[in-house]
Structure formats: structure tokens, C-alpha cells
Scaffold this motif. Structure first.
Motif: not given
Ligand code: FMN
Length: 176
Positions: A147-170
Motif C-alpha cells: 500500500n506504500q508503492p513509492d515510499p520516500k525515505t528521510i536522511h538525517h543531517q542533524g538536529y531535525g534537518t532531513f533530506v527527503v528522497d528525490g528523483e531516481t536516475i539510472r
């Protein structure tokens, strides 16, 4: 949830998403936030993670040698941060933060229903725990939520700042 082939587990964690780690000590199940983890082996999938000895989860993990790694998507970010800013020593995080524990198949700690992937793990190596709080886990069973086919994960940059998954490249590459 559908089973995920264990040979595909490494693709979940290699990008280093922020994850949740559940344990079950003598009392209630607990959950903590974890971003210090890495793949160590393809199959059986081995994951190294650093769980600080200041964490309540550390005691349960060392004693029971079992945990679940649950991978949250972006919509859970606020709850993930809340989980990582309080201790199961003091609060029932599942109840107070609003996460749903689901019984696992092979281990006592619960899966997290809201997460798009759940990995049931046992501790297979503790030789670096005293020096680095580093546990090596073997993934025994993996689950994903269709039910979550294209999940965007989060990546910690410290102190509550996160990067969210972006585009996929091949790109052409021989590496698995
Ligand atoms: C984004 C984020 C990432 C974190 N990563 C780790 C980590 O990799 N290892 C660790 O020991 N604690 C980490 N923490 C801190 C624990 O989650 C925190 O100490 C938590 O309160 C422990 O809960 P417990 O006492 O119930 O085990 C992180 C916290 C946040 C918010």
C-alpha cells in the motif's frame, strides 16, 4: 504485507534512511530512532548499527539479542523525531506517539504497521559493542507494505534537518 526476497534487503538500507528499531525487554515493547547503520553482507543480509549504551533500547537489545528494523516514509517524519527525543525508560512510545505494534513472525519485538518495510533481526556479533556500541544483526525475515508503492525515505543531517528522497536516475553499472 508481502514478503521481500532477502537478497533485496540491502537495497532498502544502503541509501541510509533514518529507521526505527524496536526491542522487547522484560516489560513493554519499545522503539527508538536510528540513523547510524550500514549493510555488511548481501545474503544472509547483515546490518551493523550503533545503539548508544545510554539508550534504554541498548539494554534490551544486549539482553534479548532480537530487534526489528522498521523503515518509515516521509509522512512519519514528525513521529520519527518524537521517538528519538524521548526514552522508553519513561514513556510507552507506541501509545503516546501513536505507532501500531504488530506481532512479528520470528522475533519478540514488534513490527511497526505504519512503516513500509520491516526487518526481523537477531544479533549475531557483539564483539564491537563495548568499544563502539556496534551490533551486527542478521535479517531473518523481511516484510514490505504494497500500500506504500513509492515510499520516500528521510536522511538525517542533524538536529531535525532531513533530506527527503528525490528523483531516481539510472546509469550503466555492473554493481548489484
Ligand atoms: C534522527 C535521529 C537519529 C538517531 N540515530 C541514532 C543512532 O543511530 N544511534 C543511537 O544510539 N541513537 C540515535 N538517536 C537517538 C535515540 O533515538 C534516542 O536516544 C532515543 O531517545 C533512545 O530511546 P530509548 O531510550 O527508548 O532507547 C537518533 C535520534 C534521532 C532523532
Amino acid at each position: 504485507m508481502e514478503q521481500l526476497p532477502l537478497s533485496q534487503v540491502y537495497r532498502l538500507l544502503e541509501p541510509g534512511p533514518v529507521v526505527l528499531l524496536t526491542t522487547k525487554g522484560k516489560n513493554r515493547a519499545n522503539v527508538m530512532t536510528l540513523s547510524w547503520h550500514m549493510m555488511v553482507e548481501f545474503e544472509p543480509p547483515l546490518v551493523a548499527c550503533v545503539v548508544s549504551n545510554g539508550d534504554h533500547s541498548f539494554t534490551a537489545l544486549k539482553a534479548t539479542r532480537q530487534c526489528v528494523i522498521a523503515v518509515p516514509a516521509k509522512h512519519l517524519a514528525a513521529k520519527v523525531v518524537a521517538v528519538g527525543n524521548c526514552s522508553g525508560r519513561d514513556v510507552d512510545k507506541f501509545a503516546t506517539i501513536g505507532l501500531t505494534p504488530v506481532p512479528a513472525a520470528l522475533v519478540a519485538p514488534p513490527l511497526v504497521a505504519e512503516c513500509f518495510a520491516n526487518l526481523e533481526c537477531k544479533v549475531v556479533d557483539m564483539r564491537l559493542v563495548n568499544k563502539y556500541n556496534l551490533f551486527v544483526l542478521e535479517v531473518l525475515k523481511a516484510w514490505t507494505d504494497s500500500n506504500q508503492p513509492d515510499p520516500k525515505t528521510i536522511h538525517h543531517q542533524g538536529y531535525g534537518t532531513f533530506v527527503v528522497d528525490g528523483e531516481t536516475i539510472r546509469l550503466p553499472s555492473k554493481m548489484p
